[in-house]
Scaffold this motif. Structure first.
Motif, PDB file in Angstrom:
ATOM      1  N   LEU A   1      -4.968  -3.620  -5.367  1.00 62.12           N
ATOM      2  CA  LEU A   1      -3.778  -2.856  -4.966  1.00 62.12           C
ATOM      3  C   LEU A   1      -3.902  -2.376  -3.512  1.00 62.12           C
ATOM      4  CD1 LEU A   1      -1.061  -1.537  -5.888  1.00 62.12           C
ATOM      5  CD2 LEU A   1      -2.395   0.518  -6.404  1.00 62.12           C
ATOM      6  N   CYS A   2      -5.084  -1.859  -3.164  1.00 59.17           N
ATOM      7  CA  CYS A   2      -5.299  -1.411  -1.776  1.00 59.17           C
ATOM      8  C   CYS A   2      -5.163  -2.582  -0.803  1.00 59.17           C
ATOM      9  CB  CYS A   2      -6.681  -0.778  -1.611  1.00 59.17           C
ATOM     10  SG  CYS A   2      -6.855   0.807  -2.430  1.00 59.17           S
ATOM     11  N   PHE A   3      -5.660  -3.756  -1.218  1.00 60.49           N
ATOM     12  CA  PHE A   3      -5.543  -4.939  -0.348  1.00 60.49           C
ATOM     13  C   PHE A   3      -4.073  -5.254  -0.096  1.00 60.49           C
ATOM     14  CE2 PHE A   3      -4.950  -9.417   0.520  1.00 60.49           C
ATOM     15  CZ  PHE A   3      -5.938  -9.705   1.453  1.00 60.49           C
ATOM     16  N   VAL A   4      -3.286  -5.319  -1.169  1.00 59.39           N
ATOM     17  CA  VAL A   4      -1.875  -5.715  -1.028  1.00 59.39           C
ATOM     18  C   VAL A   4      -1.106  -4.674  -0.220  1.00 59.39           C
ATOM     19  CG1 VAL A   4       0.264  -6.152  -2.297  1.00 59.39           C
ATOM     20  CG2 VAL A   4      -1.892  -7.140  -3.108  1.00 59.39           C
ATOM     21  N   LEU A   5      -1.332  -3.386  -0.535  1.00 57.13           N
ATOM     22  CA  LEU A   5      -0.630  -2.333   0.204  1.00 57.13           C
ATOM     23  C   LEU A   5      -0.952  -2.397   1.690  1.00 57.13           C
ATOM     24  CD1 LEU A   5      -0.943   0.909  -1.959  1.00 57.13           C
ATOM     25  CD2 LEU A   5       1.162  -0.284  -1.269  1.00 57.13           C
ATOM     26  N   SER A   6      -2.247  -2.487   2.015  1.00 56.15           N
ATOM     27  CA  SER A   6      -2.621  -2.484   3.428  1.00 56.15           C
ATOM     28  C   SER A   6      -2.127  -3.755   4.108  1.00 56.15           C
ATOM     29  CB  SER A   6      -4.127  -2.297   3.606  1.00 56.15           C
ATOM     30  OG  SER A   6      -4.840  -3.269   2.891  1.00 56.15           O
ATOM     31  N   ALA A   7      -2.156  -4.875   3.383  1.00 56.82           N
ATOM     32  CA  ALA A   7      -1.663  -6.130   3.973  1.00 56.82           C
ATOM     33  C   ALA A   7      -0.169  -6.012   4.293  1.00 56.82           C
ATOM     34  CB  ALA A   7      -1.919  -7.298   3.028  1.00 56.82           C
ATOM     35  N   LEU A   8       0.602  -5.390   3.407  1.00 57.93           N
ATOM     36  CA  LEU A   8       2.041  -5.224   3.678  1.00 57.93           C
ATOM     37  C   LEU A   8       2.270  -4.335   4.900  1.00 57.93           C
ATOM     38  CD1 LEU A   8       3.494  -4.834   0.060  1.00 57.93           C
ATOM     39  CD2 LEU A   8       3.903  -6.748   1.638  1.00 57.93           C
ATOM     40  N   GLY A   9       1.399  -3.368   5.101  1.00 55.35           N
ATOM     41  CA  GLY A   9       1.498  -2.529   6.290  1.00 55.35           C
ATOM     42  C   GLY A   9       1.371  -3.351   7.566  1.00 55.35           C
ATOM     43  N   ILE A  10       0.632  -4.455   7.489  1.00 52.23           N
ATOM     44  CA  ILE A  10       0.516  -5.368   8.631  1.00 52.23           C
ATOM     45  C   ILE A  10       1.681  -6.361   8.634  1.00 52.23           C
ATOM     46  CG2 ILE A  10      -0.889  -7.178   9.717  1.00 52.23           C
ATOM     47  CD1 ILE A  10      -2.065  -4.337   9.921  1.00 52.23           C
ATOM     48  N   THR A  11       1.884  -7.078   7.528  1.00 54.77           N
ATOM     49  CA  THR A  11       2.847  -8.194   7.536  1.00 54.77           C
ATOM     50  C   THR A  11       4.283  -7.682   7.646  1.00 54.77           C
ATOM     51  OG1 THR A  11       2.934  -8.220   5.113  1.00 54.77           O
ATOM     52  CG2 THR A  11       1.301  -9.630   6.168  1.00 54.77           C
ATOM     53  N   ALA A  12       4.682  -6.827   6.694  1.00 56.69           N
ATOM     54  CA  ALA A  12       6.057  -6.317   6.715  1.00 56.69           C
ATOM     55  C   ALA A  12       6.220  -5.249   7.791  1.00 56.69           C
ATOM     56  CB  ALA A  12       6.431  -5.743   5.346  1.00 56.69           C
ATOM     57  N   GLY A  13       5.105  -4.583   8.151  1.00 54.30           N
ATOM     58  CA  GLY A  13       5.157  -3.474   9.092  1.00 54.30           C
ATOM     59  C   GLY A  13       4.930  -3.904  10.531  1.00 54.30           C
ATOM     60  N   SER A  14       3.674  -3.843  10.978  1.00 50.19           N
ATOM     61  CA  SER A  14       3.434  -4.072  12.413  1.00 50.19           C
ATOM     62  C   SER A  14       3.863  -5.469  12.842  1.00 50.19           C
ATOM     63  CB  SER A  14       1.976  -3.807  12.789  1.00 50.19           C
ATOM     64  OG  SER A  14       1.115  -4.520  11.963  1.00 50.19           O
ATOM     65  N   HIS A  15       3.830  -6.444  11.924  1.00 50.64           N
ATOM     66  CA  HIS A  15       4.224  -7.790  12.352  1.00 50.64           C
ATOM     67  C   HIS A  15       5.734  -8.008  12.323  1.00 50.64           C
ATOM     68  CE1 HIS A  15       3.989 -12.383  12.090  1.00 50.64           C
ATOM     69  NE2 HIS A  15       3.883 -12.004  13.336  1.00 50.64           N
ATOM     70  N   ARG A  16       6.319  -8.133  11.124  1.00 50.88           N
ATOM     71  CA  ARG A  16       7.726  -8.577  11.068  1.00 50.88           C
ATOM     72  C   ARG A  16       8.713  -7.500  11.505  1.00 50.88           C
ATOM     73  NH1 ARG A  16       7.859 -12.444   5.632  1.00 50.88           N
ATOM     74  NH2 ARG A  16       5.706 -13.207   5.858  1.00 50.88           N
ATOM     75  N   LEU A  17       8.397  -6.240  11.240  1.00 53.28           N
ATOM     76  CA  LEU A  17       9.316  -5.188  11.680  1.00 53.28           C
ATOM     77  C   LEU A  17       9.067  -4.808  13.139  1.00 53.28           C
ATOM     78  CD1 LEU A  17      11.548  -3.115  11.093  1.00 53.28           C
ATOM     79  CD2 LEU A  17       9.758  -1.521  10.390  1.00 53.28           C
ATOM     80  N   TRP A  18       7.859  -4.324  13.436  1.00 50.16           N
ATOM     81  CA  TRP A  18       7.674  -3.701  14.756  1.00 50.16           C
ATOM     82  C   TRP A  18       7.386  -4.678  15.883  1.00 50.16           C
ATOM     83  CZ3 TRP A  18       5.795  -0.144  10.739  1.00 50.16           C
ATOM     84  CH2 TRP A  18       6.597   1.006  10.633  1.00 50.16           C
TER      85      TRP A  18
END
Ligand code: ST9
Ligand code: ZN
Ligand code: ZN
Length: 333
Positions: free
Chosen positions: A80-97
């Motif tokens: 769960l921690c892996f998926v959450l933190s990965a989304l912070g990168i993929t959906a967050g710093s990458h695709r959004l920001w």
């Protein structure tokens, strides 16, 4: 606009339209840029990073050896921690920001920022700044993880030496006003260190120890250290493996490639020939949810009203681009 999505057809639009749509264009490849001639500046090692990264990877090996002794809840928590933190990168710093490929409401931006600190890959502002130069000056000395400098450099060694001066020189000319205007991004930058101590290391360790009496050693080495190290390497594979191994159905003139294996580990970020060809596409791939948990997540957020304005390249533009610059591999695949 179709189904609430914005269809981007860069081949048909000019930069001003793209800028108006996303508020930035500095992730588009600069075809005019030519590297400076002359001798390479010497490598300047950063021993603090070399030592810490070595210790981290040793710790990850300890974590691996502890897996058979861990409780099943602890392993589930680590995933769960892996998926959450990965989304912070993929959906967050990458695709959004970095790419502004969709819009997110304040609650979603707060969630993604928390997840992003859990991933500890530099703050969002720094990550997006480095990532925009990576796209704009891809595979030149102004690219922080220039894959022309070899597999190991683009994978992790770029974090162990001082940056090439061209990275900083070119980076200083980027338009980052959208990031500076985002209060959530600036708040994270200000409190980055404590947020990482809390979210990347302390919280993942305390939960198994407190809630199901896991040993503190296992709680530290699996959900914190091993999970963090795997997340880093899954990300770094996009810069190394996905710039070297795979087909180039969209543009055979660039090095980034389609690598489904990398996509599995990186929640959809391995379709890297597509992504460098169409960096503003929110899905970073032509194929929706296939090996792409991040796209499913963003779609779910839209369904819940927390996100909107997904930018998607139309099938016609993709096909035309394949015919014009692709390597022909899409016909066999
Ligand atoms: C990590 C990041 O791992 C990984 C990013 C990977 C990106 C992947 C992309 C692929 C696509 C997406 C895939 C997602 C997949 C996700 C899957 C998840 C499962 N522009 O940096 P400094 C200026 S981090 C403009 O110290 P040095 C600026 O003024 C791991 N200006 O340079 C800056 O000051 P400030 C954990 C720039 O001294 C100043 O220079 N973190 C730019 O050469 C100094 O900057 C670490 O290990 C620019 N681009 O040091 C830390 N860059 O920031 C590693 C710099 O105040 N980093 N400036 O404005 C460091 O220790 C250092 O950066 C260094 C270079 C030693 C590497
Ligand atoms: Zn790339
Ligand atoms: Zn990108």
């Amino acid at each position: 606009t179709k189904n609430g999505n914005v269809i981007m057809e860069k081949d048909l639009l000019n930069h001003d339209d793209v800028a108006a749509e996303r508020g930035m264009v500095d992730d588009l490849f600069d075809e005019t840029y030519r590297e400076k001639e002359g001798p390479k500046p010497p490598l300047r090692y950063v021993w603090r990073n070399i030592i810490l990264m070595s210790l981290l990877h040793l710790g990850a090996i300890i974590g691996l050896t502890l897996i058979p002794s861990a409780k099943i809840q602890t392993l589930a928590w680590a995933i769960l921690c892996f998926v959450l933190s990965a989304l912070g990168i993929t959906a967050g710093s990458h695709r959004l920001w970095s790419h502004r490929s969709y819009k997110a409401t304040l609650p979603l931006r707060i969630f993604l920022t928390i997840a992003n600190s859990m991933a500890f890959q530099n703050d969002i502002y720094e990550w997006a700044r480095d990532h925009r130069v990576h796209h704009k000056f891809s595979e030149t000395h102004a690219d922080p993880h220039n894959a022309m400098r070899g597999y190991f450099f683009s994978h992790m060694a770029w974090l162990l030496v001082r940056k090439h001066p061209d990275v900083i020189e070119k980076g200083q000319k980027l338009d980052l006003s959208d990031l500076k205007a985002d209060k959530v991004v600036m708040f994270q930058r200000r409190y980055y260190k404590p947020s990482v101590v809390l979210l990347c290391f302390t919280l993942p360790t305390l939960v198994p120890w407190y809630f199901w009496d896991e040993s503190i050693i296992i709680s530290f080495f699996i959900p914190a250290i091993l999970r963090y190290t795997l997340g880093l390497n899954a990300t770094w594979l996009v810069n190394s493996a996905a710039h070297m191994f795979g087909n180039r159905p969209y543009d055979q003139n660039i090095n980034p490639r389609e690598n489904p294996l990398v996509s599995v580990g990186a929640l959809g970020e391995g379709f890297h020939n597509y992504h460098h060809t169409f960096p503003y596409d929110y899905s970073t791939s032509e194929f929706g949810w296939r090996f792409n948990l991040t796209t499913a997540f963003i779609d779910l957020m839209c369904l819940l009203g927390l996100a909107s304005d997904r930018k998607k390249v139309s099938k016609e533009v993709i096909l035309a681009r394949k015919m014009r610059t692709g390597d022909g591999s899409h016909k066999s695949g």
